[in-house]
Write a protein that holds these residues in place. Structure first.
Motif, PDB file in Angstrom:
ATOM      1  N   GLN A 122       0.857  -1.184   0.000  1.00 34.37           N
ATOM      2  CA  GLN A 122       0.000   0.000   0.000  1.00 34.37           C
ATOM      3  C   GLN A 122       0.891   1.231   0.000  1.00 34.37           C
ATOM      4  O   GLN A 122       1.785   1.361   0.837  1.00 34.37           O
ATOM      5  N   VAL A 134      -0.309   0.988  -9.505  1.00 35.13           N
ATOM      6  CA  VAL A 134      -1.339   0.038  -9.071  1.00 35.13           C
ATOM      7  C   VAL A 134      -1.209  -1.270  -9.855  1.00 35.13           C
ATOM      8  O   VAL A 134      -1.009  -1.264 -11.069  1.00 35.13           O
ATOM      9  N   GLU A 139      -1.849  -1.320  -3.921  1.00 36.34           N
ATOM     10  CA  GLU A 139      -2.883  -0.288  -3.837  1.00 36.34           C
ATOM     11  C   GLU A 139      -2.213   1.066  -3.630  1.00 36.34           C
ATOM     12  O   GLU A 139      -1.192   1.155  -2.946  1.00 36.34           O
ATOM     13  N   VAL A 152      -8.710   4.776  -1.760  1.00 33.85           N
ATOM     14  CA  VAL A 152      -7.856   3.623  -2.026  1.00 33.85           C
ATOM     15  C   VAL A 152      -8.088   3.146  -3.452  1.00 33.85           C
ATOM     16  O   VAL A 152      -9.205   2.759  -3.824  1.00 33.85           O
ATOM     17  N   THR A 154      -7.465   0.559  -6.396  1.00 28.35           N
ATOM     18  CA  THR A 154      -7.108  -0.775  -6.881  1.00 28.35           C
ATOM     19  C   THR A 154      -7.284  -0.740  -8.396  1.00 28.35           C
ATOM     20  O   THR A 154      -7.709   0.282  -8.961  1.00 28.35           O
TER      21      THR A 154
END
Length: 277
Positions: A122, A134, A139, A152, A154
């Motif tokens: 992350q 990504v 993430e 966040v 993804t």
């Protein structure tokens, strides 16, 4: 570095600079710690690394003199906090990583590409350029205005919001440029047009192969800026091969409370004591 600057401006907007009794300015470090500790509490990582820029001269400024040339000097009160924030980060047993000639983004990208095949990564940042990193196991957490306000990204949320893949984020920057980093892309091509072109032709190579099919005005703009298009794309590309390494076992989140308290007492951070339990 973005967290430090954000912490500085958030706590100095009224003109007041937090200082120790010895006169050392600490407001940027104070704000940085609030952001850092909130993110750790929110996302509960098992390992933490902090990457820093190591000066304004990088391989990007060598390629393009005007890269980030629109940015003024850092505030005088922030200058001593550059080293101080690293001392504070080290008191948490968090490795400080940086390489002269590269940006922190390149260090983050390199470490993320190293770690992600074997563990979830992350990336906490305020920089949307990072969206190019990504992948299935990485993430990107964008800090939005206000504390505890995160988006966040993804692969799925990136496609939902931007209609683009991570690789297309690089091509988007090549086409539109970046006013914050001071490179122009193709003059007259905005994000809406660039996104439409990428959705239809996949990437810059595909767009260039189909120039004849583009509207006359768009084609003319691209043809007039071919060299800058390629340069802007190169400047936007986060390097995944920076000469940096940090073994996973070196960055386990293992705060020694007494060590941190000692640093907090030195900097008179009484208000932050509650954040470390």
């Amino acid at each position: 570095m973005a967290l430090l600057f954000r912490g500085y401006y958030a706590t100095s907007s009224g003109g007041y600079i937090m200082r120790t009794s010895a006169g050392t300015p600490v407001n940027g470090v104070y704000g940085f710690l609030k952001y850092l500790l909130d993110a750790i509490q929110t996302f509960k990582p098992t390992h933490v690394v902090c990457c820093w820029d190591m000066g304004s001269k990088t391989f990007r400024t060598e390629k393009f003199d005007s890269y980030k040339a629109n940015r003024g000097p850092a505030p005088e009160e922030l200058l001593p906090q550059f080293d101080l924030v690293k001392e504070v980060t080290a008191s948490f047993n968090i490795p400080n990583v940086g390489v002269v000639g590269y940006e922190a983004d390149d260090c983050i990208g390199t470490l993320a590409s190293t770690y992600s095949p074997s563990t979830k990564v992350q990336i906490l940042t305020g920089d949307h350029d990072m969206l190019q990193l990504v992948n299935e196991n990485t993430e990107v957490i964008i800090m939005k205005k206000g504390q505890s306000n995160y988006m966040v990204y993804t692969l799925e949320t990136l496609m939902e919001e931007k209609s683009l893949t991570p690789a297309q984020i690089i091509d988007l920057k090549g086409l539109t440029g970046d006013t914050a980093d001071n490179y122009p892309g193709v003059k007259g091509i905005g994000e809406k047009t660039a996104t439409k072109l990428l959705m239809e032709y996949q990437d810059i190579a595909g767009i260039l192969e189909n120039l004849a099919a583009l509207p006359k005005g768009v084609r003319a703009k691209i043809e007039a800026e071919i060299d800058m298009l390629h340069l802007s794309r190169d400047l936007a590309t986060i390097r995944l091969d920076a000469p940096v390494a940090c073994a996973l076992e070196e960055c386990g989140w293992s705060m020694e409370r007494e060590k941190v308290i000692s640093k907090f007492e030195e900097l008179e951070f009484k208000g932050l004591m509650r954040l470390i339990g």
